[in-house]
Every structure is written in structure tokens, then in C-alpha cells.
Design a protein around this motif. Structure first.
Motif, PDB file in Angstrom:
ATOM      1  N   ASP A 183       0.817  -1.222   0.000  1.00 41.47           N
ATOM      2  CA  ASP A 183       0.000   0.000   0.000  1.00 41.47           C
ATOM      3  C   ASP A 183       0.847   1.266   0.000  1.00 41.47           C
ATOM      4  O   ASP A 183       0.550   2.225  -0.723  1.00 41.47           O
ATOM      5  CB  ASP A 183      -0.934   0.003   1.221  1.00 41.47           C
ATOM      6  CG  ASP A 183      -1.980  -1.100   1.143  1.00 41.47           C
ATOM      7  OD1 ASP A 183      -2.194  -1.623   0.029  1.00 41.47           O
ATOM      8  OD2 ASP A 183      -2.564  -1.444   2.183  1.00 41.47           O
ATOM      9  N   ASN A 186       2.365   1.726  -3.392  1.00 39.46           N
ATOM     10  CA  ASN A 186       1.325   2.088  -4.349  1.00 39.46           C
ATOM     11  C   ASN A 186       1.002   3.578  -4.265  1.00 39.46           C
ATOM     12  O   ASN A 186       0.768   4.233  -5.285  1.00 39.46           O
ATOM     13  CB  ASN A 186       0.068   1.263  -4.100  1.00 39.46           C
ATOM     14  CG  ASN A 186       0.209  -0.180  -4.565  1.00 39.46           C
ATOM     15  OD1 ASN A 186       1.124  -0.496  -5.323  1.00 39.46           O
ATOM     16  ND2 ASN A 186      -0.675  -1.041  -4.126  1.00 39.46           N
ATOM     17  N   ALA A 187       0.975   4.115  -3.044  1.00 39.68           N
ATOM     18  CA  ALA A 187       0.698   5.546  -2.878  1.00 39.68           C
ATOM     19  C   ALA A 187       1.798   6.393  -3.518  1.00 39.68           C
ATOM     20  O   ALA A 187       1.514   7.377  -4.224  1.00 39.68           O
ATOM     21  CB  ALA A 187       0.561   5.883  -1.395  1.00 39.68           C
ATOM     22  N   SER A 204      -5.480   0.591  -8.572  1.00 38.40           N
ATOM     23  CA  SER A 204      -4.543   0.137  -7.539  1.00 38.40           C
ATOM     24  C   SER A 204      -5.189  -0.920  -6.662  1.00 38.40           C
ATOM     25  O   SER A 204      -6.411  -0.937  -6.462  1.00 38.40           O
ATOM     26  CB  SER A 204      -4.103   1.321  -6.668  1.00 38.40           C
ATOM     27  OG  SER A 204      -3.279   0.881  -5.600  1.00 38.40           O
ATOM     28  N   LEU A 215      -5.093   5.982  -0.987  1.00 41.94           N
ATOM     29  CA  LEU A 215      -4.667   5.735  -2.365  1.00 41.94           C
ATOM     30  C   LEU A 215      -5.467   6.590  -3.340  1.00 41.94           C
ATOM     31  O   LEU A 215      -4.936   7.070  -4.344  1.00 41.94           O
ATOM     32  CB  LEU A 215      -4.815   4.257  -2.699  1.00 41.94           C
ATOM     33  CG  LEU A 215      -3.801   3.328  -2.016  1.00 41.94           C
ATOM     34  CD1 LEU A 215      -4.204   1.868  -2.177  1.00 41.94           C
ATOM     35  CD2 LEU A 215      -2.408   3.557  -2.572  1.00 41.94           C
TER      36      LEU A 215
END
Length: 545
Positions: A183, A186-187, A204, A215
Motif C-alpha cells: 500500500d 502504491n501511494a 490500484s 490511495l
């Protein structure tokens, strides 16, 4: 100095020390044992000649035993040092020269950039390949990128947390971006993409449900939770197994539907062959494939027996599918249904319970730890706990456990204790599905496979439709088959795919006979595994979009 450099330095220090030591011994031995003094340089030359097995010149032969022993030791030491150098230096050097590094940029256009790569990402890539949609994997680890590149994947090596990485992946010309990592990463990746381009679609994954909001703040357009997806799919599968609902379906045209049909024990279809079932004559639906203990077979042999371990892939008008559904259910299971036992109340299990509650299906939750929604506290692999949860009267058991090994064992216990109980299970690793089927489960869903297919559906839309069990249904053209009949095209034998319908001038033709002719502007609806669909695209001349 890195590890390899330190290893090389140590080796050469050892080699020099041994050579100098032997040179000094040889010089002393020639002077005091043989009575033929030599210089140190000459002694060093003989030592090197011994190590390299190139000969000894005028010094041989020797007359004393100690000198012979010394020369033998020099020869053996040289051989050992030579053998050591092969795996330590020569082989790695050759491997590095033979390695083909992944490219550091791409000129691909209208492609999907996949940043990070997991098992669910592999499912997505297979779906993209089946749909003839180009993709690029953006990987920062050199070895991983090289391995994927050697496996035939389209890879760019770069840092996906930086703008430069996405520039290398040509995000300016991409149709969408998929973020498939932790996570936090991904951000960072979403922010990097948005810094470069505002209008590209970002999809995502979020491992933790609470991360979805952040996100989206970072720039993701769609955030998918793998555990939520799997929980809903399990609940949908249970609902379709114990009721007359069709469950997950794929609709093609106005009145043509594709669905999965699990066979219940003691139903009208349990224990008969496909030919004996007369499904086409009795319902109007036709069988286009089947899963036998988890293994998919397209166009199965009419003499193949179907039973509770069989899931049919069928197509036809929705009315016909409802008629077929009645044949797959045991009569005593459709009246006065018992509860559904849900084992495990983590992210997946809680989602299953919420969906069942919303549909008014009675359920009992079992978990090792007590909680507000837990009805029975204990290990579901304990027969006593299963009995306490009401498995005697239950219609289905959902195994939403966190470990695949626990799922296998719990399946063995449940099948041994309750032969008629439908067991629907989740696994994390796709490879574990076959073991759970072998243990006696009626239906198994892999987290990576289900979430990867949901991701593919999100990106590709209606042209590619995936069923949770691993079959892809594609709407596509077939230019190279124009003028052929279905019989002469022989698609199933050549690719493994089944042509289930042809759409022509807005009309869906589903009742296809072998003499049905294919025209250039036809849209074919084809079902098969990802590999089979990719083979079909190659056969009919469909180039990547």
C-alpha cells in the motif's frame, strides 16, 4: 568493495602466498637436497609451471624422495586452486556475459503499465495477452526484471516510485496504469504518475481496506481490495450452489448468457454422462466446457461422467439456464435450507457473512478467537466444533481461513464427517487449489486468481469477461477465418477454445452447427483459458491492439 571483490582479493592473496611458499621450499630443496642451487626467480617459475601443468624444463628428474613429494604437492595444490577458480570467478563471469538485461525504456503505445508484479499481476498479464492488449511491467529489481524478460514478458527496469521510472515505461502513451505492490509503495507510485500525467487511469490494489481512501487521495481512480473481492466471490458461489440463483453470469447480446453450474450430490445430473444428461434437449442450454475436480476441459467428451466434483460451463437463454439449474440441485436441498457455516472471520470471512446477511441467508460463524459476530469459538478442523456449528443441518461450509495448510486439513475433516456438505474454500496460492480439491472441496477460489481477473475486468471492460474459475470469454474478430465454416476452421482442436456464439449485424447466433459460415465482419464469442485464447488470436491473425 563488494562481496565478489572481497572474495577475489582473498583468493589472489591465497594464491600468491601458496606460490611464494612453494618457491622458497623448492629453492631450498634444490640447494640442500639435490645439490643444484637455483635462483628464487627460477624456483618461482617452476612453481608456476607446476600449477599450470606446463612442464619443468631442465630441472627434471629429481633424485631425492622429498623433492618428488614437494613437486607432487605443488601439482595437487595447483589443481585445487584451479578448480576453486571455476565456480568462484570463471562461471559467474561467463553467466554475466550471457545474461540479457531487461530494457530500461520502451516505445510501446496504448499499453497498460503494471508497476510491481505479484501472482495476481501474472493473472492480469495473461488476461491482457488473451485480449491482445500490450502491457509493460515496470520492475526496479534487476534480477526480477531480467528473469521476467527472459520468460518473454514485456519488462522495463526502472524505479516505479519515481517519475523517471514511469517515463521509461512511456506512461505518456499508456491507456492505464496498474499499481500492484504494498500500500505504501502504491501511494508513492500513484503520486509519481500524477506528477507526470493527469488523465491516465490508475487502478490500484489495497491490501488493507483503510488504505483505499489514501490511495484515492494519491491519485488512484479505482482501488480494489483483494480480500473483499474474494469474499464476495465466495458468497456468490455459495448462493448459487444452494439456491436456484444463477450466480455469476456473463451476458452476450440480449438473450444469451454464460454461467457456471455446480452439480449437487443426488441431483438429477449426478452420476450420469453428458450424453445421458440430454441437457440440450431438456433445457435448450448447451455445455461448452466443464471443470472436473478443478481441471477445465473445453468441449468435454459426451461419455464423460459428471458428478458433485463437476462444474459445467453452459450457455443459452437465461430461461434455459434456470431450467438447467433445477436439474443440478438435489430435491432435498432446495426445501428448508439449513444455515451456511462460515469458518474464519478475517477480512474474507467477514465479507462472506455480510453478503449472506444482506441476502437473508442464515449463517453461523466459527473462529478461533471470540468476537461480536463469532457464534462458535474453536478450530473448524475439530469435528466437535463443526457439530456445534450445526454442520449436520448445514447446506454449505465456507472455509475462509488464512493458511492454505489449515484449509486442506479442515477440508479433509469436513468431507470425512459430512459427505453431503458442500465445501467452498479459499486459498492464497493458486497451486494449493488442486490439493484442496483432492481433499474433497466442491469449489476452490484462489485469492490471486480472483483478484487478478477482477482487475482485468476493470481495465478491459466488456470485450473480455472472466469467470472466477479460470475461463476467459472474449468478443473478438477473426479475419483469417472469413469464408470458413466452423467445421473447417476446427478452432477447438487447433487452439483449445470453443466458439460459443457469433454476433452478426447486431444479432447473436448461439445455435451454431458445424456448417455455420464465418464472415469477415463477424464478432466471435470465444471461451477458453488465457493460453487457449492467446493461441486463438495467433491462429486468426489478431495482432495486439
Amino acid at each position: 568493495m563488494n562481496r565478489q571483490q572481497r572474495r577475489a582479493a582473498g583468493y589472489f592473496v591465497l594464491l600468491a602466498g601458496v606460490a611464494l611458499g612453494y618457491a622458497l621450499l623448492y629453492q631450498w630443496g634444490m640447494a640442500h637436497l639435490e645439490g643444484r642451487p637455483v635462483t628464487f626467480v627460477h624456483a618461482l617459475e617452476v612453481t608456476v609451471q607446476s600449477f599450470t601443468s606446463t612442464g619443468y624444463g631442465e630441472d627434471a628428474p629429481w633424485t631425492t624422495a622429498p623433492m618428488h613429494v614437494l613437486v607432487i604437492l605443488m601439482q595437487l595444490s595447483g589443481l585445487v586452486l584451479l578448480v576453486l577458480s571455476l565456480p568462484l570467478f570463471v562461471a559467474p563471469w561467463i553467466e554475466r556475459r550471457l545474461e540479457v538485461d531487461a530494457p530500461t525504456r520502451t516505445d510501446a503505445t496504448d499499453h497498460v503499465v503494471v508497476a510491481g508484479f505479484s501472482e495476481r499481476g501474472e493473472t492480469l498479464v495473461n488476461e491482457l495477452t488473451a485480449a491482445n492488449v500490450p502491457y509493460v511491467l515496470l520492475i526496479d529489481d534487476r534480477e526480477t526484471a531480467r528473469r521476467l524478460h527472459e520468460d518473454g514478458r514485456d519488462v522495463v527496469r526502472g524505479d516505479p516510485e519515481t517519475v523517471e521510472g514511469f517515463v521509461a515505461a512511456n506512461v505518456d502513451e499508456a491507456r492505464s496504469v496498474v499499481l500492484d505492490d504494498a500500500d505504501e509503495r502504491n501511494a508513492m507510485m500513484a503520486l509519481s504518475v500524477r506528477e507526470r500525467r493527469d488523465d491516465v487511469r490508475i487502478v490500484s490494489f489495497a491490501e488493507e481496506p483503510d488504505a483505499a481512501t489514501y490511495l484515492e487521495y494519491a491519485g488512484a481512480d479505482d482501488v480494489l481490495s483483494p480480500h473483499d473481492i474474494l469474499g464476495r466471490s465466495l458468497a456468490d458461489k455459495v448462493t448459487s450452489t444452494i439456491s436456484t440463483d444463477l450466480g455469476e453470469t456473463v451476458t452476450v447480446g440480449e438473450d444469451f448468457t454464460v454461467a457456471e453450474m455446480p452439480i449437487q450430490q443426488a441431483s438429477d445430473l449426478d452420476g450420469v454422462t453428458l450424453a445421458e444428461s440430454r441437457i440440450r434437449e431438456r433445457t435448450g442450454a448447451h455445455v461448452i466446457g466443464a471443470w472436473f475436480a478443478g481441471a477445465f476441459v473445453g468441449g468435454p467428451d459426451p461419455d464423460r461422467t459428471i458428478d458433485r466434483n463437476t462444474i459445467l460451463l453452459v450457455a443459452g437463454p437465461e430461461r434455459a439456464l434456470h431450467d438447467l439449474k433445477d436439474l443440478t440441485l438435489a430435491e432435498h436441498r432446495t426445501h428448508g435450507r439449513g444455515p451456511v457455516v462460515v469458518a474464519g472471520h478475517g477480512d474474507v470471512g467477514s465479507t462472506v457473512k455480510n453478503v449472506l446477511d444482506s441476502q437473508g441467508i442464515e449463517n453461523t460463524v466459527v473462529d478461533r478467537e471470540d468476537g461480536p459476530s463469532v457464534d462458535v469459538v474453536g478450530d473448524v478442523s475439530d469435528p466437535g466444533i463443526l457439530a456445534e456449528a450445526g454442520a449436520d443441518d448445514a447446506n454449505a461450509l465456507v472455509l475462509a481461513l488464512g493458511e492454505d495448510t489449515q484449509t486442506v486439513f479442515a477440508t479433509l475433516v469436513a468431507r470425512e464427517e459430512y459427505d453431503e456438505l458442500d465445501v467452498v474454500a479459499r486459498v492464497d496460492e493458486a497451486d494449493a487449489a488442486s490439493k484442496v480439491y483432492a481433499a474433497g472441496a466442491d469449489y476452490v477460489m484462489a485469492l490471486a486468481t480472483v483478484s487478478g481477473r477482477m482487475l482485468a475486468d476493470t481495465i478491459l471492460g466488456e470485450d473480455v469477461m472472466s469467470l472466477d474459475t479460470g475461463v476467459t470469454i472474449v468478443r473478438t474478430t477473426a479475419p483469417d477465418l472469413a469464408g470458413s465454416t466452423l467445421a473447417s476452421a476446427n478452432v477447438r482442436a487447433r487452439t483449445g477454445c470453443t466458439v460459443i456464439a457469433v454476433e452478426r449485424d447486431g444479432v447473436v447466433h448461439a445455435d451454431l452447427d458445424p456448417d455455420f459460415g464465418i464472415e469477415r465482419d463477424d464478432t466471435l464469442v470465444v471461451a477458453g483459458s488465457d493460453e487457449d485464447v492467446a493461441a486463438f488470436n495467433d491462429l486468426v491473425g489478431n495482432a495486439p491492439a
